[in-house]
Design an enzyme around this catalytic site. Structure first.
Site, PDB file in Angstrom:
ATOM      1  N   GLY A  72      -2.461  -2.253  -0.257  1.00 27.36           N
ATOM      2  CA  GLY A  72      -3.690  -2.842  -0.776  1.00 27.36           C
ATOM      3  C   GLY A  72      -3.761  -2.787  -2.291  1.00 27.36           C
ATOM      4  O   GLY A  72      -2.887  -2.243  -2.975  1.00 27.36           O
ATOM      5  N   CYS A 173     -10.117  -5.426  -4.111  1.00 26.36           N
ATOM      6  CA  CYS A 173      -8.934  -5.731  -3.298  1.00 26.36           C
ATOM      7  C   CYS A 173      -8.171  -6.938  -3.829  1.00 26.36           C
ATOM      8  O   CYS A 173      -7.419  -7.594  -3.097  1.00 26.36           O
ATOM      9  CB  CYS A 173      -9.328  -5.947  -1.834  1.00 26.36           C
TER      10      CYS A 173
END
Length: 211
Positions: A72, A173
């Protein structure tokens, strides 16, 4: 709990599971539930340019940016956010990494459903989202895991009563066109964190297969 303290604890527990596995002993698996002091974490392959705030802004608030070994990109952790770190052996549960991530997503989706919040997945975007397919699509839970010799670290961060203004300092993100929300923002009231922890734990354990 400060982020680095929890990170060190994860490593210690991860090694304990690996050691027990190698010795064919009972596995000391754990599910850690924590709220962190404000911190930004950046995945191993994350893009540092997704941190939008200046070093001066971060220092004035005593907030650290920590690059870690999970997948991520960048995310925020802080008070009012439920962070869950399962330290488990995927092999002993008959799980692959993708299946495990899907299980984490489902546990959050089912937890939110308990509060009458409809949530779902978005293709190509790990995590849990609300208002999927609409202009109001927003992320409510970030997921980033690390798996070494089939034993997991890191996990998920569900925004319960999180101060969402901290997300303005990043592209959460790595996304620049999607919003972030919380259970409190959706329901218009503070949520009992202890109840969310209990609900999530029950659901997670019910979904976790045993061989």
């Amino acid at each position: 709990m400060p982020y680095r303290q929890a990170w060190n604890l994860q490593h210690k527990l991860h090694q304990a599971v690996l050691g027990a596995k190698a010795a064919h002993e009972e596995l000391p698996e754990r599910l850690l539930l924590v709220e962190h002091e404000p911190v930004y974490t950046l995945g191993f392959h994350g893009n540092a340019q997704n941190m939008l705030a200046s070093e001066q802004w971060l220092q004035s608030r005593g907030i650290e940016v920590v690059r870690i070994e999970r997948g991520g990109d960048i995310t925020f952790h802080g008070p009012g956010q439920l962070v869950a770190y399962p330290i488990i052996d995927l092999e002993s549960h008959g799980l692959g990494v993708k299946t495990y991530v899907a299980l984490l997503e489902q546990a959050v989706i089912d937890t939110l459903a308990h509060y009458s919040i409809k949530a779902d997945r978005v293709e190509g975007a790990t995590g849990v989202w609300v208002n999927v397919g609409s202009k109001e699509e927003a992320k409510i839970c970030a997921i980033g895991v690390k798996c070494s010799r089939f034993v997991t670290m890191h996990g998920l961060a569900l925004n319960v009563n999180t101060d969402l203004s901290f997300f303005h300092a990043i592209n959460p993100c790595g996304f620049t066109t999607k919003g972030v929300t919380s259970m409190q923002a959706i329901l218009g009231r503070p949520i009992d964190m202890a109840h969310v922890k209990t609900t999530f734990t029950h659901i997670f354990l019910s979904l976790l297969p045993t061989k």
